[in-house]
Design a protein around this motif. Structure first.
Motif, PDB file in Angstrom:
ATOM      1  N   HIS A   1       3.065   4.445  -0.547  1.00 40.47           N
ATOM      2  CA  HIS A   1       3.667   5.199  -1.645  1.00 40.47           C
ATOM      3  C   HIS A   1       3.648   6.674  -1.278  1.00 40.47           C
ATOM      4  O   HIS A   1       2.928   7.099  -0.366  1.00 40.47           O
ATOM      5  CB  HIS A   1       2.925   4.972  -2.962  1.00 40.47           C
ATOM      6  CG  HIS A   1       1.448   5.210  -2.878  1.00 40.47           C
ATOM      7  ND1 HIS A   1       0.891   6.461  -2.747  1.00 40.47           N
ATOM      8  CD2 HIS A   1       0.409   4.345  -2.879  1.00 40.47           C
ATOM      9  CE1 HIS A   1      -0.416   6.362  -2.688  1.00 40.47           C
ATOM     10  NE2 HIS A   1      -0.749   5.093  -2.758  1.00 40.47           N
ATOM     11  N   SER A   2       4.434   7.470  -1.981  1.00 41.08           N
ATOM     12  CA  SER A   2       4.483   8.895  -1.712  1.00 41.08           C
ATOM     13  C   SER A   2       3.300   9.592  -2.387  1.00 41.08           C
ATOM     14  O   SER A   2       2.743   9.094  -3.373  1.00 41.08           O
ATOM     15  CB  SER A   2       5.797   9.496  -2.230  1.00 41.08           C
ATOM     16  OG  SER A   2       5.848   9.409  -3.649  1.00 41.08           O
ATOM     17  N   PHE A   3       2.942  10.748  -1.891  1.00 41.54           N
ATOM     18  CA  PHE A   3       1.831  11.499  -2.483  1.00 41.54           C
ATOM     19  C   PHE A   3       2.128  11.913  -3.927  1.00 41.54           C
ATOM     20  O   PHE A   3       1.248  11.799  -4.794  1.00 41.54           O
ATOM     21  CB  PHE A   3       1.508  12.731  -1.627  1.00 41.54           C
ATOM     22  CG  PHE A   3       0.357  13.523  -2.150  1.00 41.54           C
ATOM     23  CD1 PHE A   3      -0.948  13.087  -1.964  1.00 41.54           C
ATOM     24  CD2 PHE A   3       0.560  14.709  -2.845  1.00 41.54           C
ATOM     25  CE1 PHE A   3      -2.017  13.806  -2.456  1.00 41.54           C
ATOM     26  CE2 PHE A   3      -0.501  15.438  -3.342  1.00 41.54           C
ATOM     27  CZ  PHE A   3      -1.800  14.982  -3.148  1.00 41.54           C
TER      28      PHE A   3
ATOM     29  N   ASP B   1       0.789  -1.227   0.000  1.00 40.19           N
ATOM     30  CA  ASP B   1       0.000   0.000   0.000  1.00 40.19           C
ATOM     31  C   ASP B   1       0.824   1.281   0.000  1.00 40.19           C
ATOM     32  O   ASP B   1       0.395   2.286  -0.572  1.00 40.19           O
ATOM     33  CB  ASP B   1      -0.932   0.035   1.222  1.00 40.19           C
ATOM     34  CG  ASP B   1      -1.881  -1.153   1.251  1.00 40.19           C
ATOM     35  OD1 ASP B   1      -2.403  -1.504   0.176  1.00 40.19           O
ATOM     36  OD2 ASP B   1      -2.101  -1.724   2.342  1.00 40.19           O
TER      37      ASP B   1
ATOM     38  N   LEU C   1       1.212   8.178 -11.322  1.00 39.25           N
ATOM     39  CA  LEU C   1       0.404   6.977 -11.545  1.00 39.25           C
ATOM     40  C   LEU C   1      -0.724   7.259 -12.539  1.00 39.25           C
ATOM     41  O   LEU C   1      -0.953   6.500 -13.478  1.00 39.25           O
ATOM     42  CB  LEU C   1      -0.167   6.486 -10.217  1.00 39.25           C
ATOM     43  CG  LEU C   1      -1.157   5.320 -10.266  1.00 39.25           C
ATOM     44  CD1 LEU C   1      -0.479   4.071 -10.807  1.00 39.25           C
ATOM     45  CD2 LEU C   1      -1.736   5.055  -8.876  1.00 39.25           C
ATOM     46  N   GLY C   2      -1.427   8.368 -12.328  1.00 38.42           N
ATOM     47  CA  GLY C   2      -2.519   8.714 -13.225  1.00 38.42           C
ATOM     48  C   GLY C   2      -2.049   8.935 -14.648  1.00 38.42           C
ATOM     49  O   GLY C   2      -2.690   8.487 -15.612  1.00 38.42           O
TER      50      GLY C   2
ATOM     51  N   TRP D   1       3.566  10.381  -6.148  1.00 37.92           N
ATOM     52  CA  TRP D   1       3.405   9.240  -7.045  1.00 37.92           C
ATOM     53  C   TRP D   1       1.985   9.155  -7.613  1.00 37.92           C
ATOM     54  O   TRP D   1       1.783   8.632  -8.716  1.00 37.92           O
ATOM     55  CB  TRP D   1       3.761   7.947  -6.335  1.00 37.92           C
ATOM     56  CG  TRP D   1       3.474   6.712  -7.132  1.00 37.92           C
ATOM     57  CD1 TRP D   1       2.517   5.775  -6.893  1.00 37.92           C
ATOM     58  CD2 TRP D   1       4.152   6.283  -8.327  1.00 37.92           C
ATOM     59  NE1 TRP D   1       2.543   4.788  -7.844  1.00 37.92           N
ATOM     60  CE2 TRP D   1       3.544   5.078  -8.737  1.00 37.92           C
ATOM     61  CE3 TRP D   1       5.203   6.802  -9.069  1.00 37.92           C
ATOM     62  CZ2 TRP D   1       3.959   4.373  -9.872  1.00 37.92           C
ATOM     63  CZ3 TRP D   1       5.609   6.103 -10.203  1.00 37.92           C
ATOM     64  CH2 TRP D   1       4.991   4.916 -10.591  1.00 37.92           C
ATOM     65  N   LEU D   2       0.996   9.689  -6.907  1.00 35.31           N
ATOM     66  CA  LEU D   2      -0.385   9.615  -7.385  1.00 35.31           C
ATOM     67  C   LEU D   2      -0.534  10.301  -8.741  1.00 35.31           C
ATOM     68  O   LEU D   2      -1.222   9.795  -9.638  1.00 35.31           O
ATOM     69  CB  LEU D   2      -1.332  10.244  -6.368  1.00 35.31           C
ATOM     70  CG  LEU D   2      -1.474   9.521  -5.033  1.00 35.31           C
ATOM     71  CD1 LEU D   2      -2.440  10.278  -4.126  1.00 35.31           C
ATOM     72  CD2 LEU D   2      -1.952   8.087  -5.228  1.00 35.31           C
ATOM     73  N   ARG D   3       0.095  11.454  -8.912  1.00 33.26           N
ATOM     74  CA  ARG D   3       0.004  12.158 -10.191  1.00 33.26           C
ATOM     75  C   ARG D   3       0.707  11.365 -11.291  1.00 33.26           C
ATOM     76  O   ARG D   3       0.195  11.244 -12.410  1.00 33.26           O
ATOM     77  CB  ARG D   3       0.614  13.554 -10.065  1.00 33.26           C
ATOM     78  CG  ARG D   3       0.512  14.380 -11.353  1.00 33.26           C
ATOM     79  CD  ARG D   3       1.128  15.743 -11.161  1.00 33.26           C
ATOM     80  NE  ARG D   3       0.438  16.513 -10.137  1.00 33.26           N
ATOM     81  CZ  ARG D   3      -0.670  17.217 -10.367  1.00 33.26           C
ATOM     82  NH1 ARG D   3      -1.203  17.231 -11.577  1.00 33.26           N
ATOM     83  NH2 ARG D   3      -1.234  17.896  -9.398  1.00 33.26           N
TER      84      ARG D   3
ATOM     85  N   HIS E   1      -2.144  -2.994 -11.041  1.00 29.71           N
ATOM     86  CA  HIS E   1      -3.257  -2.287 -11.664  1.00 29.71           C
ATOM     87  C   HIS E   1      -3.626  -2.937 -12.995  1.00 29.71           C
ATOM     88  O   HIS E   1      -4.808  -3.075 -13.326  1.00 29.71           O
ATOM     89  CB  HIS E   1      -2.886  -0.820 -11.897  1.00 29.71           C
ATOM     90  CG  HIS E   1      -2.692  -0.041 -10.633  1.00 29.71           C
ATOM     91  ND1 HIS E   1      -3.742   0.474  -9.905  1.00 29.71           N
ATOM     92  CD2 HIS E   1      -1.567   0.301  -9.964  1.00 29.71           C
ATOM     93  CE1 HIS E   1      -3.278   1.117  -8.853  1.00 29.71           C
ATOM     94  NE2 HIS E   1      -1.952   1.021  -8.856  1.00 29.71           N
TER      95      HIS E   1
ATOM     96  N   ASP F   1       7.189   1.463  -6.370  1.00 31.30           N
ATOM     97  CA  ASP F   1       6.054   2.141  -6.977  1.00 31.30           C
ATOM     98  C   ASP F   1       5.901   1.741  -8.437  1.00 31.30           C
ATOM     99  O   ASP F   1       4.793   1.470  -8.916  1.00 31.30           O
ATOM    100  CB  ASP F   1       6.217   3.658  -6.868  1.00 31.30           C
ATOM    101  CG  ASP F   1       5.965   4.188  -5.467  1.00 31.30           C
ATOM    102  OD1 ASP F   1       5.292   3.478  -4.678  1.00 31.30           O
ATOM    103  OD2 ASP F   1       6.433   5.293  -5.152  1.00 31.30           O
TER     104      ASP F   1
ATOM    105  N   SER G   1       4.607  -1.781  -8.783  1.00 32.99           N
ATOM    106  CA  SER G   1       3.210  -1.931  -8.377  1.00 32.99           C
ATOM    107  C   SER G   1       2.242  -1.681  -9.523  1.00 32.99           C
ATOM    108  O   SER G   1       1.062  -2.042  -9.441  1.00 32.99           O
ATOM    109  CB  SER G   1       2.886  -0.977  -7.217  1.00 32.99           C
ATOM    110  OG  SER G   1       2.853   0.377  -7.655  1.00 32.99           O
TER     111      SER G   1
END
Length: 217
Positions: free
Chosen positions: A93-95, A91, A101-102, A97-99, A144, A137, A140
Motif C-alpha cells: 500500500h502507499s504511505f 501487504d 486507514l487510521g 494510505w496509513l493516515r 482489519h 486498499d 483490505s
C-alpha cells in the motif's frame, strides 16, 4: 460458446456450458484441473496468475481446506512466484494510505448484541475516500474488521458512487452456529461463500446499513 468455471453455489447458471463445483477449494483450483486434464502446459506465468486467484479466493488459505494447499503445491511446482504475489495482494500500500486507514478505523462501530450476541463490527467508507483511494486498499479494510475478537461478523460498506454501495461481508466460527453471510448477500442480489460474500446495493450508506441490520438477526 462460453464455459463458466465457478465454485460459488450462488452462480445463476449463465453461459453455454457450466462447470460448477461448490466443494472445490477455489475457482483457480478448478481451472488448474481443466488445464491438467486437457494436458495444456502450465508455465510459471500462468501458475502465478492461478496462484493469485487461489490466494484471494481462499482468504489467504483461511478456508478451502486441504484442497487449497494441494493446489498451491501444484502451482508452486509449476513455478508460481508466491512471494511477489503475496506482497502485492496482501501487504502493499502507499504511505499516504496509513493516515487514511487510521482515520477510517476510528469510525468503526461494534454491535456486540447483534446476531444473537455473536457480534457485528461495522465500517462505512464514504464516497470521497473510495473515489480517491486505491480499490485494493479500500477492500483490505475488511481484513482489519474480521480480526475483531468481539465480533463474529464483519461488514464493510463502501459508497462506490452516490446512491450505490458495495458491501463486503465476512464471518468466522465463534459462539454458536457459524453465520452464512452468503445468504445475506444473496438476499441483496449478491453471493459468495458462507464465510466471505458481497453484493452491490442501490441506496445511500445509511439505508443499506439498515437493510443489512434487518438481515443479520
Amino acid at each position: 460458446e462460453v464455459l463458466v468455471v465457478d465454485h460459488h453455489r450462488s452462480n445463476p447458471g449463465f453461459g453455454t456450458h457450466l462447470f460448477l463445483d461448490p466443494g472445490a477449494a477455489s475457482t483457480a483450483s478448478m481451472v488448474l484441473d481443466v488445464l491438467e486434464a486437457g494436458r495444456y502446459p502450465v508455465d510459471p506465468e500462468l501458475a502465478t496468475s492461478l496462484y493469485a486467484g487461489l490466494v484471494t479466493d481462499t482468504g489467504s488459505f483461511r478456508w478451502g481446506g486441504a484442497g487449497s494447499h494441494d493446489t498451491a503445491r501444484r502451482l508452486l511446482a509449476a513455478g508460481a512466484e508466491a512471494r511477489a504475489v503475496g506482497f502485492a495482494l496482501l501487504d502493499a500500500h502507499s504511505f499516504p494510505w496509513l493516515r487514511v486507514l487510521g482515520e477510517l478505523l476510528s469510525t468503526a462501530r461494534l454491535d456486540p448484541g447483534a446476531v444473537g450476541g455473536r457480534g457485528v463490527v461495522w465500517l462505512t467508507v464514504p464516497h470521497e475516500v473510495v473515489a480517491s483511494a486505491d480499490e485494493a486498499d479500500v477492500e483490505s479494510l475488511v481484513s482489519h474488521l474480521q480480526g475483531v475478537r468481539e465480533a463474529q461478523v464483519a461488514v464493510l460498506v463502501k459508497e462506490i458512487r452516490p446512491g450505490e454501495c458495495a458491501v463486503s461481508l465476512r464471518s468466522r466460527p465463534g459462539r454458536g452456529d457459524s453465520i452464512d453471510v452468503s445468504a445475506v448477500a444473496s438476499a441483496l442480489g449478491g453471493g459468495g461463500h458462507p464465510a466471505a460474500a458481497g453484493c452491490t446495493v442501490r441506496g445511500d450508506a445509511a439505508r443499506v446499513t439498515a437493510r443489512l441490520r434487518e438481515l443479520l438477526v
